[in-house]
Enzyme design. Structure first.
Site, short mmCIF file in Angstrom:
data_model
loop_
_atom_site.label_atom_id
_atom_site.label_comp_id
_atom_site.label_asym_id
_atom_site.label_seq_id
_atom_site.Cartn_x
_atom_site.Cartn_y
_atom_site.Cartn_z
N ILE A 141 24.18 45.15 75.23
CA ILE A 141 24.94 45.98 76.18
C ILE A 141 23.97 46.78 77.05
O ILE A 141 24.34 47.27 78.10
CB ILE A 141 25.90 46.95 75.45
CG1 ILE A 141 25.12 47.99 74.62
CG2 ILE A 141 26.95 46.21 74.63
CD1 ILE A 141 25.99 49.15 74.17
N ASP A 142 22.69 46.87 76.61
CA ASP A 142 21.72 47.69 77.34
C ASP A 142 21.20 47.04 78.61
O ASP A 142 20.58 47.72 79.43
CB ASP A 142 20.52 47.99 76.44
CG ASP A 142 20.90 48.86 75.26
OD1 ASP A 142 20.09 48.97 74.33
OD2 ASP A 142 22.03 49.39 75.25
N ARG A 177 36.14 72.38 83.71
CA ARG A 177 34.99 72.29 82.81
C ARG A 177 33.95 71.30 83.32
O ARG A 177 34.25 70.41 84.11
CB ARG A 177 35.45 71.77 81.43
CG ARG A 177 36.01 72.82 80.53
CD ARG A 177 36.59 72.19 79.27
NE ARG A 177 36.99 73.21 78.30
CZ ARG A 177 37.83 72.97 77.31
NH1 ARG A 177 38.34 71.75 77.15
NH2 ARG A 177 38.18 73.93 76.47
N MET A 184 25.30 54.59 75.45
CA MET A 184 24.17 53.94 74.81
C MET A 184 23.14 53.53 75.85
O MET A 184 23.42 53.48 77.04
CB MET A 184 24.66 52.74 73.98
CG MET A 184 25.30 53.17 72.68
SD MET A 184 25.72 51.76 71.68
CE MET A 184 25.97 52.56 70.10
N GLY A 185 21.95 53.26 75.33
CA GLY A 185 20.83 52.94 76.21
C GLY A 185 19.66 53.78 75.76
O GLY A 185 19.37 54.82 76.32
N TYR A 286 29.95 53.69 69.42
CA TYR A 286 30.13 52.26 69.15
C TYR A 286 31.35 51.67 69.82
O TYR A 286 31.53 50.45 69.81
CB TYR A 286 30.13 52.01 67.64
CG TYR A 286 28.76 52.31 67.08
CD1 TYR A 286 28.44 53.60 66.67
CD2 TYR A 286 27.78 51.35 67.09
CE1 TYR A 286 27.15 53.90 66.24
CE2 TYR A 286 26.49 51.64 66.66
CZ TYR A 286 26.19 52.92 66.25
OH TYR A 286 24.92 53.23 65.85
N ARG A 289 30.44 48.86 72.09
CA ARG A 289 30.04 47.55 71.56
C ARG A 289 31.22 46.79 70.94
O ARG A 289 31.07 45.69 70.43
CB ARG A 289 28.96 47.73 70.50
CG ARG A 289 27.72 48.41 70.98
CD ARG A 289 26.49 47.70 70.51
NE ARG A 289 26.53 47.42 69.11
CZ ARG A 289 25.72 48.00 68.21
NH1 ARG A 289 24.82 48.88 68.59
NH2 ARG A 289 25.81 47.69 66.94
O1 F6P Z 1 20.68 47.71 71.23
C1 F6P Z 1 21.93 48.05 71.65
C2 F6P Z 1 22.31 49.37 71.06
O2 F6P Z 1 23.68 49.50 71.23
C3 F6P Z 1 21.58 50.55 71.68
O3 F6P Z 1 22.08 50.90 72.94
C4 F6P Z 1 21.81 51.60 70.64
O4 F6P Z 1 20.88 52.66 70.72
C5 F6P Z 1 21.59 50.78 69.37
O5 F6P Z 1 22.06 49.47 69.66
C6 F6P Z 1 22.33 51.30 68.13
O6 F6P Z 1 21.83 50.55 67.06
P1 F6P Z 1 22.61 50.42 65.67
O7 F6P Z 1 23.79 49.54 65.89
O8 F6P Z 1 21.59 49.79 64.75
O9 F6P Z 1 23.00 51.80 65.27
#
Ligand code: F6P
Length: 362
Positions: A141-142, A177, A184-185, A286, A289
């Site tokens: 996703i990054d 506010r 993420m990233g 999450y 994802r």
């Molecule tokens: O590599 C993709 C990612 O979603 C990153 O953006 C995030 O920091 C990491 O995975 C989180 O990793 P995990 O699923 O191991 O907690």
């Protein structure tokens, strides 16, 4: 239909690293083409490279890879196993790599297809240096893999993040506010940049541009003077302040332990101290994802999967399939090895954000 002749007769497939929508579409693309066009035998490997280390594998039949195009996650499971690293005393890298080589030959594989991010394709490259035939697909996703213009998973996460930012606008406005949303990233800010522009974020903070809290304060106060008493701050989890950027790793870790490990909460606190504005933080986590893949990711994942099979059929190993403009291409597996594709400071999306008045706190 009679199978077309292929150099590769038997392939193993695994998914590793963070999961994302589109993984099952890619698995389906690989398997349907390999089986349907070339009659290849397919072995599914469970939970990333751990499935090879511990021989956790099973043959895949058309029933296994049917009906998975729209399913989130990965039917194979995933892990962040890094076989070339000694992550604990019980599992020496040398033993793990030897186990992988043994399983590969015991299964009589002609090639290993790995679906993953930087770490996975780097491991694939290292295994190719050990003599395995490997083909990589760029997943995350990054969107931070060198060698491809886009990774599958990125567009699905972008849609999730954009919807979240849209939703935050109404509540921020209702309560006058500032709301900080963390996306993420860890190393690259592609998701925060694109979702920030798509969602109309007022401020976007990227790992690539250490932020100046005074610039943030001035921008918020300017908005307030113009009658906008709410703002949305989009921050990548890897973003940091100028102060943190000057610290070494040890001091930065200590600072974060003292001021909260999540950047969203640190930024929210700093904004409140800097401007006195009521500020809240939220971490999307999450959710980015999960769920079903976007149409764009389904198309990209399927195209990359079928392109990988064309390389397999020709015996063209040691490659990562890639998006190159509007074309599906491939690069040597050494290209993404050990690298992260960061947002270039002169990237057009940075200019686009600034042109519509977004503050990047530089
Ligand atoms: O590599 C993709 C990612 O979603 C990153 O953006 C995030 O920091 C990491 O995975 C989180 O990793 P995990 O699923 O191991 O907690």
């Amino acid at each position: 239909m009679a199978s077309i002749r292929s150099v590769t007769k038997k392939l193993g497939i695994l998914t590793a690293g963070g999961d994302c929508p589109g993984l099952n579409a890619a698995i389906r693309g690989v398997c349907r083409a390999a089986h349907g066009l070339y009659g290849m035998e397919i072995t599914g490997i469970a939970n990333g490279f751990r499935g090879l280390i511990y021989e956790d594998t099973k043959p895949l039949s058309p029933e296994d890879f049917s009906g998975i195009l729209t399913r989130g996650g990965t039917i194979l499971g995933s892990s962040r196993e890094k076989p070339f690293e000694n992550d604990n005393k019980d599992e020496l890298a040398s033993d793990k790599v030897s186990a992988i080589m043994e399983t590969y030959s015991k299964l009589e594989l002609d090639c290993l297809v790995v679906l993953g991010g930087n770490g996975t394709n780097t491991t694939g490259y290292k295994l190719s240096r050990e003599g395995l035939n490997v083909i990589g697909l760029p997943k995350t996703i990054d969107n931070d893999i060198v060698g491809t213009d886009r990774t599958f998973g990125f567009h699905s996460a972008l849609a999730i993040c954009t919807e979240a930012i849209d939703r935050l606008h109404s509540t921020a406005q209702s309560h006058s506010r500032v709301i900080v949303i963390e996306l993420m990233g860890h190393k690259a800010g592609w998701l925060a940049l694109y979702a920030g522009v798509a969602g109309g974020g007022d401020i976007i903070l990227l790992p690539e541009i250490p932020y100046n809290i005074h610039s943030i304060g001035r921008h918020l106060e300017k908005r307030a003077r113009s009658g906008k008493r709410f703002s949305i701050v989009v921050v990548a989890e890897g973003a940091m302040s100028l102060k943190e950027a000057d610290m070494d790793k040890k001091d930065r870790k200590k600072y974060r332990n003292e001021n909260g490990p999540s950047v969203a909460y640190r930024v929210a606190k700093e904004i409140q101290e800097e401007t006195g504005m009521e500020t809240r933080a939220t971490v999307l986590g999450y959710m980015q994802r999960g769920g079903i893949p976007s149409a764009s990711d389904r198309v990209l994942a399927t195209s990359l999967g079928t392109a990988a099979v064309e390389l397999l059929a020709k015996g063209k190993y040691g490659r990562m399939v890639a998006l190159n403009g509007n074309d599906i291409d491939s690069v040597d597996l050494s290209v993404p090895e050990g690298k992260v594709k960061n947002v270039p400071i002169n990237h057009y999306m940075i200019d686009t954000a600034k042109a519509v008045g977004t503050c990047l706190a530089d």
